[in-house]
Design a protein around this motif. Structure first.
Motif, PDB file in Angstrom:
ATOM      1  N   VAL A 174       0.857  -1.179   0.000  1.00  0.00           N
ATOM      2  CA  VAL A 174       0.000   0.000   0.000  1.00  0.00           C
ATOM      3  C   VAL A 174       0.895   1.230   0.000  1.00  0.00           C
ATOM      4  O   VAL A 174       1.869   1.289   0.746  1.00  0.00           O
ATOM      5  N   VAL A 175       0.590   2.185  -0.873  1.00  0.00           N
ATOM      6  CA  VAL A 175       1.354   3.428  -0.929  1.00  0.00           C
ATOM      7  C   VAL A 175       0.375   4.584  -0.858  1.00  0.00           C
ATOM      8  O   VAL A 175      -0.639   4.582  -1.544  1.00  0.00           O
ATOM      9  N   CYS A 176       0.667   5.561  -0.018  1.00  0.00           N
ATOM     10  CA  CYS A 176      -0.195   6.728   0.128  1.00  0.00           C
ATOM     11  C   CYS A 176       0.573   7.967  -0.305  1.00  0.00           C
ATOM     12  O   CYS A 176       1.672   8.234   0.198  1.00  0.00           O
ATOM     13  N   SER A 184      -1.545   8.925   8.096  1.00  0.00           N
ATOM     14  CA  SER A 184      -1.921   8.399   9.404  1.00  0.00           C
ATOM     15  C   SER A 184      -3.248   7.652   9.339  1.00  0.00           C
ATOM     16  O   SER A 184      -3.423   6.610   9.978  1.00  0.00           O
ATOM     17  N   GLU A 185      -4.186   8.180   8.553  1.00  0.00           N
ATOM     18  CA  GLU A 185      -5.489   7.546   8.450  1.00  0.00           C
ATOM     19  C   GLU A 185      -5.408   6.196   7.741  1.00  0.00           C
ATOM     20  O   GLU A 185      -6.071   5.241   8.124  1.00  0.00           O
ATOM     21  N   VAL A 186      -4.569   6.114   6.705  1.00  0.00           N
ATOM     22  CA  VAL A 186      -4.379   4.841   6.014  1.00  0.00           C
ATOM     23  C   VAL A 186      -3.695   3.838   6.947  1.00  0.00           C
ATOM     24  O   VAL A 186      -4.078   2.667   7.008  1.00  0.00           O
ATOM     25  N   ALA A 187      -2.683   4.292   7.685  1.00  0.00           N
ATOM     26  CA  ALA A 187      -1.998   3.409   8.632  1.00  0.00           C
ATOM     27  C   ALA A 187      -2.976   2.914   9.695  1.00  0.00           C
ATOM     28  O   ALA A 187      -2.965   1.728  10.072  1.00  0.00           O
ATOM     29  N   HIS A 188      -3.833   3.809  10.186  1.00  0.00           N
ATOM     30  CA  HIS A 188      -4.849   3.427  11.169  1.00  0.00           C
ATOM     31  C   HIS A 188      -5.791   2.371  10.589  1.00  0.00           C
ATOM     32  O   HIS A 188      -6.111   1.374  11.254  1.00  0.00           O
ATOM     33  N   GLY A 189      -6.211   2.568   9.343  1.00  0.00           N
ATOM     34  CA  GLY A 189      -7.098   1.602   8.712  1.00  0.00           C
ATOM     35  C   GLY A 189      -6.449   0.237   8.536  1.00  0.00           C
ATOM     36  O   GLY A 189      -7.068  -0.802   8.779  1.00  0.00           O
ATOM     37  N   PRO A 214       3.195  -3.738   4.113  1.00  0.00           N
ATOM     38  CA  PRO A 214       3.976  -2.510   4.307  1.00  0.00           C
ATOM     39  C   PRO A 214       3.284  -1.307   3.681  1.00  0.00           C
ATOM     40  O   PRO A 214       2.483  -1.454   2.757  1.00  0.00           O
ATOM     41  N   LEU A 215       3.605  -0.139   4.192  1.00  0.00           N
ATOM     42  CA  LEU A 215       3.004   1.109   3.735  1.00  0.00           C
ATOM     43  C   LEU A 215       4.075   2.028   3.177  1.00  0.00           C
ATOM     44  O   LEU A 215       5.111   2.241   3.803  1.00  0.00           O
ATOM     45  N   GLY A 216       3.829   2.561   1.995  1.00  0.00           N
ATOM     46  CA  GLY A 216       4.731   3.536   1.399  1.00  0.00           C
ATOM     47  C   GLY A 216       4.162   4.933   1.504  1.00  0.00           C
ATOM     48  O   GLY A 216       2.952   5.127   1.437  1.00  0.00           O
ATOM     49  N   VAL A 217       5.035   5.915   1.674  1.00  0.00           N
ATOM     50  CA  VAL A 217       4.613   7.301   1.876  1.00  0.00           C
ATOM     51  C   VAL A 217       5.303   8.187   0.845  1.00  0.00           C
ATOM     52  O   VAL A 217       6.534   8.229   0.782  1.00  0.00           O
ATOM     53  N   ILE A 218       4.508   8.877   0.029  1.00  0.00           N
ATOM     54  CA  ILE A 218       5.054   9.857  -0.913  1.00  0.00           C
ATOM     55  C   ILE A 218       4.486  11.223  -0.535  1.00  0.00           C
ATOM     56  O   ILE A 218       3.273  11.414  -0.539  1.00  0.00           O
ATOM     57  N   LEU A 467       5.272  -2.078  14.961  1.00  0.00           N
ATOM     58  CA  LEU A 467       3.925  -2.580  14.657  1.00  0.00           C
ATOM     59  C   LEU A 467       3.586  -2.517  13.178  1.00  0.00           C
ATOM     60  O   LEU A 467       2.679  -3.194  12.719  1.00  0.00           O
ATOM     61  N   ILE A 468       4.315  -1.688  12.439  1.00  0.00           N
ATOM     62  CA  ILE A 468       4.043  -1.552  11.011  1.00  0.00           C
ATOM     63  C   ILE A 468       5.361  -1.439  10.260  1.00  0.00           C
ATOM     64  O   ILE A 468       6.362  -0.990  10.825  1.00  0.00           O
TER      65      ILE A 468
END
Length: 472
Positions: A174-176, A184-189, A214-218, A467-468
């Motif tokens: 997932v990339v936001c 933060s909202e995507v990570a919370h979800g 994993p979460l990507g942040v741009i 945790l993430i």
């Protein structure tokens, strides 16, 4: 092979680590308008280059040879090596919200992010959202198993969106693309869905399970503290290359809860001045972004008032040699491991941060004594003082001087924190009219990762190590 001996004499040896390479292409000479075929000239290797401190860029290395068999053999072999690297995404589902902050997300994606994804042979399926809930309706129909991840270009991702789309995401990415609030909202979800899937009570999660993806942040928002902390810089190309290269690291996350329910997952929070400033900014969203932030900051300073509350915290038990000698930081090692400590009084600001929170205005970070994944939180307490002294403290964040070296600032390294505001009533509420003006629904705003949250009861903050996983 070109017949020019001078090039051979001028050539310099260069060693390329394959771990730095993200793409290899056959190089051809084509006529204007020719899309296929052409004379084969060799191969081109694209690698990730550390251009300057923390900033990444892409670089092309051209290898010339006129033998088609020779070029194809090298091309196939290098592709096999690249395909063997783990954590590198092969396909992404992309949602573009054209109305995000200053309409930047669409421009950032098509001008800076998409070309690199294409170069790295990452397939993308792009949906430009036309109305609220559009992305959710599309996700209900499409098969996300075909993708390695989902790219969301928004500054207002909804928890409902994440909860509904995650059943399709098994081992994906997932990339936001957006600001701190949307990330933060995507990570919370992601984390909330993980708890539900694990059969945990969503209102009481003392030991949450890790996020499955994993979460990507741009960065493409008003504030980009998380992206700046991950990459050391606000730079979309750097963020994209970290995702393309599959650079992943574990990061600590906090839970914010009341005695009766979980409020949300997050990385950092402020109560007091930092929250009042955000509440004022949210109330004046009709103003341009930069003007709104400046107005809210100045207004909050002009009406500076302390919050009366009780702080309870559980100190982190760490060796003394791990502390930073050059910084003024109070580390408590008193009593048993589970002994809580209390502070009661009037505070201008209370910061609780599990990550350093770097940004352009605070190059050392809002909480420079913590790390991304050391299992601790920084509790920074600013006692009531004069406006002049408080401004001096704020100015220190933008300098190399220690912002905590004031008699009214206390810092602690903790595992848990409880914040209990003193409820205002009667004369207190009448005298404090500014507080009511700053918040539409209540007198106790919280700033959690750039999102405004109202909560008058006790808030319990816990840190959960690693945790993430985030790209960076």
């Amino acid at each position: 092979p070109t017949g020019d001996s001078r090039k051979v004499l001028q050539a310099q040896e260069e060693i390329i680590e394959m771990k730095d390479v993200f793409s290899v292409k056959l190089k051809r000479r084509r006529f204007v308008g020719q899309k296929k075929g052409g004379t084969l000239l060799g191969i081109t290797i694209f690698k990730c280059l550390n251009k300057e401190e923390n900033k990444l860029t892409d670089c092309a290395v051209h290898l010339h040879n006129l033998s088609e068999d020779h070029c194809h053999a090298w091309f196939r072999h290098l592709k096999e090596i690249l395909n063997g690297f783990q954590n590198r995404p092969k396909s992404l589902k992309v949602f573009v919200n054209p109305s995000s902050h200053k309409r930047e997300a669409t421009h950032v994606y098509y001008e800076q992010v998409a070309p690199l994804f294409k170069l790295a042979d990452i397939k993308t399926d792009v949906t430009v959202t036309e109305y609220e809930g559009h992305a959710l309706s599309v996700l209900k129909e499409c098969e996300l198993q075909a993708f390695d991840g989902c790219l969301q270009l928004v500054c207002s991702a909804t928890e409902e969106f994440i909860l509904n789309c995650l059943p399709f995401l098994f081992c994906n990415r997932v990339v936001c693309v957006g600001g701190d609030g949307s990330v933060s909202e995507v990570a919370h979800g992601l984390l909330l869905k993980a708890q539900i899937d694990a059969g945990k009570d969503a209102d009481y999660i003392p030991t949450p399970v890790r996020a499955p993806v994993p979460l990507g942040v741009i960065p493409a928002g008003t504030t980009n503290i998380l992206a700046h902390t991950l990459y050391g810089i606000k730079h979309a190309v750097t963020a994209t290359l970290h995702i393309v290269m599959g650079h992943i690291q574990p990061v600590d996350v906090c839970t914010f809860s009341t005695p009766s329910k979980l409020l949300r997952f997050g990385f950092s929070a402020m109560f007091g001045f930092g929250a009042r400033t955000l509440a004022l900014a949210e109330k004046h969203r009709w103003m341009p972004s930069n003007q709104r932030k400046d107005f809210a900051f100045i207004k909050a300073l002009a009406d500076l008032k302390p919050e009366e509350c009780e702080l309870s915290f559980l100190p982190l038990q760490i060796p003394q040699e791990d502390s930073h000698e050059n910084d003024k930081i109070t580390l408590l090692y008193l009593g048993s491991k589970d002994q809580w400590h209390k502070i009661q009084g009037h505070f201008l600001n209370v910061s609780i941060m599990a990550i350093p929170c770097l940004c352009s205005m605070a190059p050392r970070g809002l909480a420079p004594n913590t790390r991304l994944n050391n299992g601790s939180m920084a509790l920074i307490v600013v006692q009531n003082t004069s406006r002049t002294e408080f401004i001096k403290h704020l100015k220190r964040y933008a300098s190399v001087k220690n912002q905590f070296n004031f008699p009214f600032v206390e810092t602690y390294t903790v595992e848990e924190v409880k914040v209990q505001p003193r409820l205002k009533s009667g004369l207190d509420a009448k005298e404090n009219t500014y507080l009511n003006a700053a918040s539409a629904e209540g007198d106790y705003p919280w700033n959690i990762d750039g999102d405004l949250m109202e909560e008058a009861s006790e808030v319990h903050v816990r840190v959960h190590p690693q945790l993430i996983h985030l790209y960076g």
